[in-house]
Design an enzyme around this catalytic site. Sequence first.
Site, short mmCIF file in Angstrom:
data_model
loop_
_atom_site.label_atom_id
_atom_site.label_comp_id
_atom_site.label_asym_id
_atom_site.label_seq_id
_atom_site.Cartn_x
_atom_site.Cartn_y
_atom_site.Cartn_z
N ILE A 1 0.85 -1.20 0.00
CA ILE A 1 0.00 0.00 0.00
C ILE A 1 0.88 1.24 0.00
O ILE A 1 0.44 2.31 -0.38
CB ILE A 1 -0.99 0.08 1.20
N ASP A 2 2.15 1.10 0.42
CA ASP A 2 3.04 2.26 0.50
C ASP A 2 3.45 2.76 -0.89
O ASP A 2 3.89 3.91 -1.03
CB ASP A 2 4.32 1.92 1.28
N MET B 1 -0.64 5.79 6.66
CA MET B 1 0.52 4.89 6.58
C MET B 1 1.36 5.17 5.34
O MET B 1 0.97 5.95 4.48
CB MET B 1 0.06 3.44 6.54
N ARG C 1 -7.48 18.38 16.07
CA ARG C 1 -7.54 17.00 16.53
C ARG C 1 -6.68 16.12 15.63
O ARG C 1 -6.52 16.42 14.45
CB ARG C 1 -8.97 16.46 16.44
N ARG D 1 -5.71 -0.53 4.68
CA ARG D 1 -5.09 -1.80 4.31
C ARG D 1 -6.11 -2.93 4.32
O ARG D 1 -5.81 -4.05 3.90
CB ARG D 1 -3.99 -2.10 5.33
O1 F6P Z 1 4.53 -1.51 4.67
C1 F6P Z 1 3.17 -1.52 4.82
C2 F6P Z 1 2.76 -0.92 6.13
O2 F6P Z 1 1.35 -0.91 6.19
C3 F6P Z 1 3.33 0.46 6.43
O3 F6P Z 1 2.60 1.48 5.80
C4 F6P Z 1 3.24 0.50 7.94
O4 F6P Z 1 4.16 1.41 8.48
C5 F6P Z 1 3.58 -0.91 8.30
O5 F6P Z 1 3.23 -1.72 7.20
C6 F6P Z 1 2.86 -1.42 9.52
O6 F6P Z 1 3.34 -2.68 9.81
P1 F6P Z 1 2.67 -3.71 10.79
O7 F6P Z 1 1.56 -4.37 10.04
O8 F6P Z 1 3.77 -4.67 11.10
O9 F6P Z 1 2.18 -2.97 11.99
#
Ligand code: F6P
Length: 410
Positions: A138-139, A193, A298, A307
């Site tokens: 998703i990044d 994220m 806020r 996600r």
């Molecule tokens: O790399 C994908 C991601 O969703 C990032 O955007 C986020 O920082 C990370 O994974 C979160 O990871 P986890 O699922 O281990 O908390």
Amino acid sequence: MRTDKLFSGKTLAILSGGGDTPAINSSIEAVRNRASMLGFKVYGILRGWKGLLGDGDIVDLTNIPYNGIYGGTALLSSRTNPFPSKKHKEDRSQQILRNIERYKIDVLVTIGGDDTNGAAKRMYELYGIPVIGFPKTIDNDLRTRTIHHYHGVQHETVLCPGFPSGAMAVKKITSKLHTTNESHERIMVLEVMGRDAGWLTGSAIFGGAQVALVPEIEITKERKDFFFEFVKEKYMRSPKKSLIIAVSEGVRWYNDEKGETEMVYASSDLDEYGHPRFGGISGVIASEISKKTGIEARGQITGYIPRSGKCYEYDRRLTSTLADKVVDLLLREDYGKMPVMRDIVPYSELEEFHTDAIDMGNVGNFPLPHDYYDPNQFYFTDLYVDFLTNIIGEPYRMEFNHEFPVVIPQ
Ligand code: F6P
């Protein structure tokens, strides 16, 4: 007439590693279907590389119904690194090799981002394992060498399955937030994220966010002062006295007490690829905005919501198209490659002839390019808007368009 299929007697195994996305099951289904048609027996390796450690954890996907619309990954995921890391000093790649042999796996398809596919690349380069990497995150920060054509100029960009669904979700969440924010005439700092990259944060402007901060541009002391002035003015000039500021979870923000810029972590515990867990920058920024500008603010974290859930239709077709390219690679036994979109195209043009295959040696991280974000306006450029419009459609903002006459006492 031949009665056997081209790859009868061969086995292809699929694994998914790293953070899940709504498009992984769609990718698995698309690769599985095509590989089956070519005659492969298709295995699913559970929990990424972890499923090839120990005695192995593998299921048979051949001729079993598969729901590719359902988000997440039915093969489960982990951030297991077969190679030595700070967290896990031991080199476990030999165990992986042993299981690839034991289970008689002829081809491995690794669905992942830079970490999972980086390990796949090493398995290919060091041991000659026939690997095809399949992009996912998703990044959207995995270099796919995709070209974005805009007004006759070519710009290198990225398109990873999972990003379209995540971006669509962020667009919808942002669009909804206006109702509560307008009701209280507030500033809402919305955290998105994306780790060290601002690709996903940009999708918030498609839901009406008026300001955005990305990790690629550090918020130094000077920029912070400029930012507060900018925000105050933008808020005062907004017709509804309401502002949504989208911020990437990995924004580097100046800490007045420490006298340095820093990221805000939810946990400093590192995973096997050396990543900490981000979270909480929106609260910090919201509280400082309130203090510095006197406007109520806020923080809101979108977290895992973008996600989660179903695969969005652009991703559905994108994963099918890239799986078509996997067929091409399999037929030519061209391994150590990753299928990618060569060009950014709208939904209707997601076709195999727009794809390419890049060397796994060329994958790596690719942050948001400079021409997609304007640091002086704290906003994404028209170029980025064009890029994302291809993927999630036009920006949209829910609005309450009524004005009431003010009553003057007689
Ligand atoms: O790399 C994908 C991601 O969703 C990032 O955007 C986020 O920082 C990370 O994974 C979160 O990871 P986890 O699922 O281990 O908390």
